[in-house]
Design a protein around this motif. Structure first.
Motif, PDB file in Angstrom:
ATOM      1  N   TYR A 142       7.073   5.338   8.650  1.00  0.00           N
ATOM      2  CA  TYR A 142       7.133   4.056   9.353  1.00  0.00           C
ATOM      3  C   TYR A 142       6.562   2.915   8.524  1.00  0.00           C
ATOM      4  CZ  TYR A 142       6.799   0.973  13.484  1.00  0.00           C
ATOM      5  OH  TYR A 142       6.919  -0.041  14.400  1.00  0.00           O
ATOM      6  N   ALA A 143       5.482   3.177   7.808  1.00  0.00           N
ATOM      7  CA  ALA A 143       4.845   2.133   7.001  1.00  0.00           C
ATOM      8  C   ALA A 143       5.374   2.112   5.566  1.00  0.00           C
ATOM      9  CB  ALA A 143       3.329   2.323   6.995  1.00  0.00           C
ATOM     10  N   GLY A 144       6.411   2.915   5.282  1.00  0.00           N
ATOM     11  CA  GLY A 144       7.046   2.880   3.973  1.00  0.00           C
ATOM     12  C   GLY A 144       6.659   4.005   3.032  1.00  0.00           C
ATOM     13  N   GLU A 145       5.604   4.718   3.342  1.00  0.00           N
ATOM     14  CA  GLU A 145       5.138   5.822   2.496  1.00  0.00           C
ATOM     15  C   GLU A 145       5.137   7.096   3.316  1.00  0.00           C
ATOM     16  OE1 GLU A 145       1.037   7.158   0.169  1.00  0.00           O
ATOM     17  OE2 GLU A 145       1.363   5.055   0.693  1.00  0.00           O
ATOM     18  N   HIS A 146       5.922   8.061   2.923  1.00  0.00           N
ATOM     19  CA  HIS A 146       6.111   9.265   3.729  1.00  0.00           C
ATOM     20  C   HIS A 146       4.803  10.022   3.917  1.00  0.00           C
ATOM     21  CE1 HIS A 146       7.578  13.204   5.034  1.00  0.00           C
ATOM     22  NE2 HIS A 146       8.707  12.592   5.361  1.00  0.00           N
ATOM     23  N   GLY A 147       4.480  10.293   5.190  1.00  0.00           N
ATOM     24  CA  GLY A 147       3.350  11.144   5.504  1.00  0.00           C
ATOM     25  C   GLY A 147       1.991  10.488   5.449  1.00  0.00           C
ATOM     26  N   ASN A 148       1.925   9.152   5.320  1.00  0.00           N
ATOM     27  CA  ASN A 148       0.626   8.476   5.303  1.00  0.00           C
ATOM     28  C   ASN A 148       0.247   8.114   6.731  1.00  0.00           C
ATOM     29  OD1 ASN A 148      -1.543   6.574   5.036  1.00  0.00           O
ATOM     30  ND2 ASN A 148      -0.926   6.247   2.907  1.00  0.00           N
ATOM     31  N   ASP A 149      -0.492   9.013   7.383  1.00  0.00           N
ATOM     32  CA  ASP A 149      -0.808   8.846   8.801  1.00  0.00           C
ATOM     33  C   ASP A 149      -1.589   7.574   9.074  1.00  0.00           C
ATOM     34  OD1 ASP A 149       0.466  11.222   9.251  1.00  0.00           O
ATOM     35  OD2 ASP A 149      -1.356  12.395   9.569  1.00  0.00           O
ATOM     36  N   SER A 150      -2.574   7.259   8.249  1.00  0.00           N
ATOM     37  CA  SER A 150      -3.407   6.085   8.512  1.00  0.00           C
ATOM     38  C   SER A 150      -2.600   4.794   8.433  1.00  0.00           C
ATOM     39  CB  SER A 150      -4.587   6.035   7.542  1.00  0.00           C
ATOM     40  OG  SER A 150      -4.153   5.952   6.201  1.00  0.00           O
ATOM     41  N   LYS A 151      -1.701   4.695   7.457  1.00  0.00           N
ATOM     42  CA  LYS A 151      -0.877   3.495   7.336  1.00  0.00           C
ATOM     43  C   LYS A 151       0.139   3.405   8.470  1.00  0.00           C
ATOM     44  CE  LYS A 151      -1.215   2.644   2.365  1.00  0.00           C
ATOM     45  NZ  LYS A 151      -0.469   2.492   1.085  1.00  0.00           N
ATOM     46  N   ASN A 152       0.707   4.545   8.856  1.00  0.00           N
ATOM     47  CA  ASN A 152       1.668   4.542   9.965  1.00  0.00           C
ATOM     48  C   ASN A 152       1.003   4.112  11.270  1.00  0.00           C
ATOM     49  OD1 ASN A 152       3.843   5.406   8.401  1.00  0.00           O
ATOM     50  ND2 ASN A 152       3.427   7.567   8.761  1.00  0.00           N
ATOM     51  N   ASN A 153      -0.197   4.621  11.512  1.00  0.00           N
ATOM     52  CA  ASN A 153      -0.928   4.243  12.714  1.00  0.00           C
ATOM     53  C   ASN A 153      -1.294   2.767  12.697  1.00  0.00           C
ATOM     54  OD1 ASN A 153      -1.920   6.634  14.686  1.00  0.00           O
ATOM     55  ND2 ASN A 153      -1.601   7.445  12.636  1.00  0.00           N
ATOM     56  N   ALA A 154      -1.715   2.270  11.544  1.00  0.00           N
ATOM     57  CA  ALA A 154      -2.085   0.857  11.423  1.00  0.00           C
ATOM     58  C   ALA A 154      -0.879  -0.047  11.677  1.00  0.00           C
ATOM     59  CB  ALA A 154      -2.675   0.585  10.046  1.00  0.00           C
ATOM     60  N   LYS A 155       0.281   0.345  11.183  1.00  0.00           N
ATOM     61  CA  LYS A 155       1.482  -0.465  11.405  1.00  0.00           C
ATOM     62  C   LYS A 155       1.868  -0.472  12.874  1.00  0.00           C
ATOM     63  CE  LYS A 155       6.401  -0.872  10.239  1.00  0.00           C
ATOM     64  NZ  LYS A 155       6.385  -2.342  10.400  1.00  0.00           N
ATOM     65  N   LEU A 156       1.752   0.671  13.533  1.00  0.00           N
ATOM     66  CA  LEU A 156       2.088   0.730  14.951  1.00  0.00           C
ATOM     67  C   LEU A 156       1.153  -0.174  15.761  1.00  0.00           C
ATOM     68  CD1 LEU A 156       3.788   1.946  17.215  1.00  0.00           C
ATOM     69  CD2 LEU A 156       2.154   3.844  17.318  1.00  0.00           C
TER      70      LEU A 156
END
Length: 217
Positions: free
Chosen positions: A105-119
């Protein structure tokens, strides 16, 4: 991946009783290991990484398409029956994003912290205008099982887990979006549940039970 990652249900000496699990996600593999261990299957489930199978190119437009793509990919390379999972988080107010793109979601596969921050950031405008309105979310898991790479009738199972999206992480367990997934009836996040409780309630646990019910064993 070490041999300890193999999900040994009933040890077998031939490939006739082996299925490949089409995932290299460590969080998913840990959950599948527990879930399949509870099933009375006369097979050995082998994670694809143990067979040097790379991830498939997920170019489908739905969870179902991607699960089938991954299952066929693993089966074609291994020559074994294959089970694949495609799962993610859908948030209706975001048009069901992140959806099939949840892991990147944040552009980098599997980066949970970045995906959560974007959400959290993407939902902030709504929280500002409607601060007292819970934001609904839904974890989705689709499992596909193929008996061979060109199986014309894959077995499909689906699990849905409904909750709300938090504005900050809560809990230190699980993986992915678990820290932001709130269960009002339990007053807990998915990341604060025990492994046993999560497997009993989760989208992945539901999908596994549906899949097992359809297997001609």
């Amino acid at each position: 991946m070490s041999t300890t990652d193999t999900v040994q249900l009933v040890p077998q000496s031939t490939s006739d009783n082996q299925w490949v699990l089409a995932s290299n996600n460590k969080g998913k593999l840990a959950e599948f290991k527990r879930l399949f261990a509870e099933a009375n299957l006369d097979v050995t489930i082998v994670p694809q990484g143990q067979l040097d199978i790379d991830d498939a190119i997920e170019d489908g437009l739905s969870f179902v398409e991607n699960a089938i793509i991954k299952a066929r990919h693993a089966s074609r390379i291994s020559g074994l029956p294959a089970i694949a999972d495609d799962s993610g988080l859908c948030v209706p107010v975001l048009g069901n994003a992140p959806g099939i793109y949840s892991a990147r979601y944040a552009g980098e596969h599997g980066n949970d912290s970045k995906n959560n921050a974007k959400l959290i950031a993407d939902l902030q405008p709504l929280r500002t205008t409607q601060p007292d309105t819970p934001i609904e979310g839904m974890f989705v898991c689709v499992l596909a099982m193929v008996r061979h790479a060109d199986d014309p009738l894959p077995i499909i199972a689906q699990g849905l887990w409904h909750g709300e999206i938090l504005d900050a992480p809560h809990g230190d367990g699980g993986f992915g979006y678990d820290p932001l997934f709130w269960l009002p009836n339990l007053q807990a996040s998915a990341a604060s549940l025990s492994a046993a409780d999560k497997n009993r309630l989760s989208h992945r646990g539901q999908a596994i039970q549906q899949l097992l019910a359809q297997l001609p064993l």
